[in-house]
Design a protein around this motif. Structure first.
Motif, mmCIF file in Angstrom:
data_model
loop_
_atom_site.group_PDB
_atom_site.id
_atom_site.type_symbol
_atom_site.label_atom_id
_atom_site.label_comp_id
_atom_site.label_asym_id
_atom_site.label_seq_id
_atom_site.Cartn_x
_atom_site.Cartn_y
_atom_site.Cartn_z
ATOM 1 N N PHE A 332 8.078 -2.127 0.145
ATOM 2 C CA PHE A 332 6.792 -2.660 -0.296
ATOM 3 C C PHE A 332 6.093 -1.639 -1.210
ATOM 4 N N LEU A 333 6.059 -0.381 -0.783
ATOM 5 C CA LEU A 333 5.425 0.667 -1.572
ATOM 6 C C LEU A 333 6.119 0.840 -2.922
ATOM 7 N N GLN A 334 7.431 0.752 -2.915
ATOM 8 C CA GLN A 334 8.188 0.970 -4.136
ATOM 9 C C GLN A 334 7.854 -0.070 -5.203
ATOM 10 N N ARG A 335 7.577 -1.305 -4.759
ATOM 11 C CA ARG A 335 7.256 -2.368 -5.716
ATOM 12 C C ARG A 335 5.967 -2.094 -6.474
ATOM 13 N N TYR A 336 5.082 -1.280 -5.897
ATOM 14 C CA TYR A 336 3.765 -1.092 -6.508
ATOM 15 C C TYR A 336 3.506 0.338 -6.968
ATOM 16 N N THR A 337 4.530 1.185 -6.905
ATOM 17 C CA THR A 337 4.356 2.571 -7.343
ATOM 18 C C THR A 337 5.375 3.000 -8.378
ATOM 19 N N THR A 338 6.428 2.205 -8.592
ATOM 20 C CA THR A 338 7.521 2.601 -9.470
ATOM 21 C C THR A 338 7.144 2.431 -10.931
ATOM 22 N N GLU A 339 7.493 3.426 -11.750
ATOM 23 C CA GLU A 339 7.279 3.333 -13.190
ATOM 24 C C GLU A 339 8.197 2.272 -13.804
ATOM 25 N N GLY A 340 7.711 1.612 -14.841
ATOM 26 C CA GLY A 340 8.542 0.686 -15.589
ATOM 27 C C GLY A 340 8.622 -0.713 -15.022
ATOM 28 N N ILE A 341 7.873 -1.012 -13.961
ATOM 29 C CA ILE A 341 7.889 -2.360 -13.392
ATOM 30 C C ILE A 341 6.914 -3.250 -14.157
ATOM 31 N N ALA A 342 7.143 -4.569 -14.103
ATOM 32 C CA ALA A 342 6.307 -5.490 -14.858
ATOM 33 C C ALA A 342 4.978 -5.758 -14.172
ATOM 34 N N ASN A 343 4.946 -5.683 -12.834
ATOM 35 C CA ASN A 343 3.699 -5.954 -12.119
ATOM 36 C C ASN A 343 2.815 -4.709 -12.084
ATOM 37 N N LYS A 344 1.613 -4.872 -11.609
ATOM 38 C CA LYS A 344 0.631 -3.786 -11.609
ATOM 39 C C LYS A 344 0.979 -2.711 -10.579
ATOM 40 N N ARG A 345 0.826 -1.445 -10.968
ATOM 41 C CA ARG A 345 0.954 -0.322 -10.031
ATOM 42 C C ARG A 345 -0.415 -0.129 -9.390
ATOM 43 N N ILE A 346 -0.509 -0.423 -8.109
ATOM 44 C CA ILE A 346 -1.843 -0.469 -7.498
ATOM 45 C C ILE A 346 -2.165 0.708 -6.599
ATOM 46 N N TYR A 347 -1.182 1.534 -6.269
ATOM 47 C CA TYR A 347 -1.458 2.611 -5.324
ATOM 48 C C TYR A 347 -1.496 3.994 -5.964
ATOM 49 N N GLY A 348 -0.823 4.172 -7.066
ATOM 50 C CA GLY A 348 -0.879 5.469 -7.719
ATOM 51 C C GLY A 348 -0.296 6.569 -6.852
ATOM 52 N N ASP A 349 -1.097 7.565 -6.533
ATOM 53 C CA ASP A 349 -0.650 8.743 -5.803
ATOM 54 C C ASP A 349 -0.768 8.506 -4.303
ATOM 55 N N LEU A 350 0.369 8.313 -3.630
ATOM 56 C CA LEU A 350 0.356 8.024 -2.195
ATOM 57 C C LEU A 350 0.097 9.260 -1.349
ATOM 58 N N SER A 351 0.024 10.440 -1.984
ATOM 59 C CA SER A 351 -0.387 11.619 -1.233
ATOM 60 C C SER A 351 -1.884 11.589 -0.952
ATOM 61 N N ASP A 352 -2.589 10.703 -1.650
ATOM 62 C CA ASP A 352 -4.014 10.503 -1.413
ATOM 63 C C ASP A 352 -4.201 9.639 -0.164
ATOM 64 N N ASP A 353 -4.993 10.117 0.784
ATOM 65 C CA ASP A 353 -5.164 9.412 2.059
ATOM 66 C C ASP A 353 -5.610 7.970 1.865
ATOM 67 N N ALA A 354 -6.621 7.781 1.023
ATOM 68 C CA ALA A 354 -7.178 6.435 0.840
ATOM 69 C C ALA A 354 -6.141 5.476 0.267
ATOM 70 N N GLN A 355 -5.323 5.933 -0.682
ATOM 71 C CA GLN A 355 -4.303 5.079 -1.282
ATOM 72 C C GLN A 355 -3.281 4.643 -0.232
ATOM 73 N N TYR A 356 -2.830 5.588 0.575
ATOM 74 C CA TYR A 356 -1.817 5.265 1.587
ATOM 75 C C TYR A 356 -2.398 4.336 2.660
ATOM 76 N N LYS A 357 -3.627 4.603 3.087
ATOM 77 C CA LYS A 357 -4.250 3.747 4.101
ATOM 78 C C LYS A 357 -4.448 2.332 3.570
ATOM 79 N N GLN A 358 -4.849 2.207 2.294
ATOM 80 C CA GLN A 358 -5.018 0.876 1.709
ATOM 81 C C GLN A 358 -3.689 0.140 1.665
ATOM 82 N N ALA A 359 -2.632 0.862 1.314
ATOM 83 C CA ALA A 359 -1.306 0.246 1.290
ATOM 84 C C ALA A 359 -0.898 -0.244 2.674
ATOM 85 N N ALA A 360 -1.193 0.546 3.703
ATOM 86 C CA ALA A 360 -0.856 0.146 5.074
ATOM 87 C C ALA A 360 -1.603 -1.118 5.472
#
Length: 382
Positions: A332-360
């Motif tokens: 699930f995370l890979q679909r929204y963090t990988t470079e070169g994908i057609a859909n939107k990258r919504i999480y950015g840096d998953l080392s950021d607490d807020a980004q990872y918690k939102q993804a969860a």
């Protein structure tokens, strides 16, 4: 009776271009015969988020095994039926109405409104903000849910402004008997609480009222079938029909979408009856405790797997050492963090607490009752 025809969301409406606007251009076919709103309807219909609605609870636990109890998907079709009947009678755009109706609950959590409350408590604690399904529906439409385009690339749903607006503004919990669309077509990120603004179209307002008409009637039928209440004293099919006819007769562009005083009072009495006898029924307490246990434990488990997922452990031996849903979350995370994908990258840096918690939270919100239950059973296996 088509009293609203000149105000419908059709070409000639002063807001037409904004109403059919998409966040990104959508691919075109030379032989396309559908309108923009009809395309939205089929985009939702073919999405995985829509398919998952058949295994999400409306009120009563979907995992109970009773095939005749309303699921979230059946509720959506009931709203589609009620709202399109009203739209046709009033002369509004049926295609827009149906598109809003079929999309309106895409953001619902597993375990019905109880799951929504649980995720909201988690979100308040972890991120300092509420989780509410209307806003989450817009988030799934705009950022999370994916659909293959003509070249089989995964892209976001990218629905029109009018449908997106109808989804985030459909909250039917507030008791308002007079609805009329707002005038401003502002950025939908300005919605920061449920029910803050009305829809920008009459069609969106119709769906909001149809949502209440649909759930009040069907919830009584289901509660009777399960023995939560005695044999119902009213025929829900008749009362729903009466509400629809009353609404069509009482409403006008000048008065707004309204029920007669008598029918409005009857609706409020039914809602009060449902809360006292169904939604607050002590028999639902075990379900509430179970939903709380499942979602909080799964959230903690996903959070505890952060180091494993951040390290990108993909070896077969590593994957076998963790629960399967953790690997599902990794994909699930890979679909929204990988470079070169057609859909939107919504999480950015998953080392950021807020980004990872939102993804969860997004991962849990997209679950069905069945999948969440399966994950929990895997979690507690010895």
């Amino acid at each position: 009776m088509k009293k609203f025809e000149q105000f419908a969301a059709r070409p000639g409406n002063p807001n037409w271009e904004k109403l059919i606007e998409r966040r990104q251009p959508i691919y075109k076919r030379e032989d396309e015969i559908r309108s923009e709103f009809a395309r939205d309807y089929t985009r939702v219909l073919h999405s995985l988020a829509f398919r998952r609605l058949k295994h999400k609870s409306q009120v009563f636990f979907n995992g109970a095994g009773n095939d005749h109890i309303c699921t979230r998907m059946e509720h959506v079709y009931h709203v589609d039926s009620v709202s399109s009947t009203i739209a046709i009678a009033l002369g509004l755009n049926e295609e827009l109405t149906k598109a809003i109706a079929i999309a309106h609950d895409l953001g619902h959590a597993p375990f019905g409104h109880e799951g929504e409350s649980i995720l909201s408590r988690i979100s308040q604690r972890e991120l300092g903000k509420n989780f509410w399904h209307e806003q989450n529906g817009l988030r799934f439409i705009d950022d999370v849910e994916l659909l293959e385009d003509g070249e089989r690339r995964l892209q976001n749903l990218n629905l029109t402004y009018a449908v997106r607006d109808g989804v985030i503004s459909h909250c039917g919990e507030l008791d308002k008997n007079c609805l009329r669309p707002r005038n401003e077509l502002f950025d939908l990120s300005e919605f920061n609480e449920a029910g803050k603004y009305e829809a920008a179209t009459w069609e969106g307002c119709v769906v909001k009222l149809a949502d209440k008409i649909a759930y009040l009637g069907r919830d009584i039928e289901d509660a009777t079938r399960l023995g939560y209440i005695g044999e119902q004293k009213i025929n829900t099919t008749v009362i729903m029909h009466s509400m629809i006819i009353d609404l069509c007769k009482s409403s006008s562009p000048e008065a707004g979408l309204v029920l007669s005083p008598e029918m409005s009072e009857q609706m409020n009495e039914i809602k009060k009856f449902n809360y006292e006898n169904i939604y607050l029924n002590p028999r639902l307490e075990p379900f509430r405790r179970y939903a709380e246990k499942v979602l909080t434990e799964l959230y903690d488990s996903v959070m505890g797997a952060r180091e494993y997922l951040m390290e990108g452990a993909k070896a077969d031996t590593a994957r076998l050492s963790v629960k399967s849903y953790i690997n599902d979350f990794g994909e699930f995370l890979q679909r929204y963090t990988t470079e070169g994908i057609a859909n939107k990258r919504i999480y950015g840096d998953l080392s950021d607490d807020a980004q990872y918690k939102q993804a969860a939270i997004d991962f849990l919100a997209g679950m069905t009752d069945n999948y969440a239950t399966k994950c929990y059973e895997e979690l507690i296996e010895c």
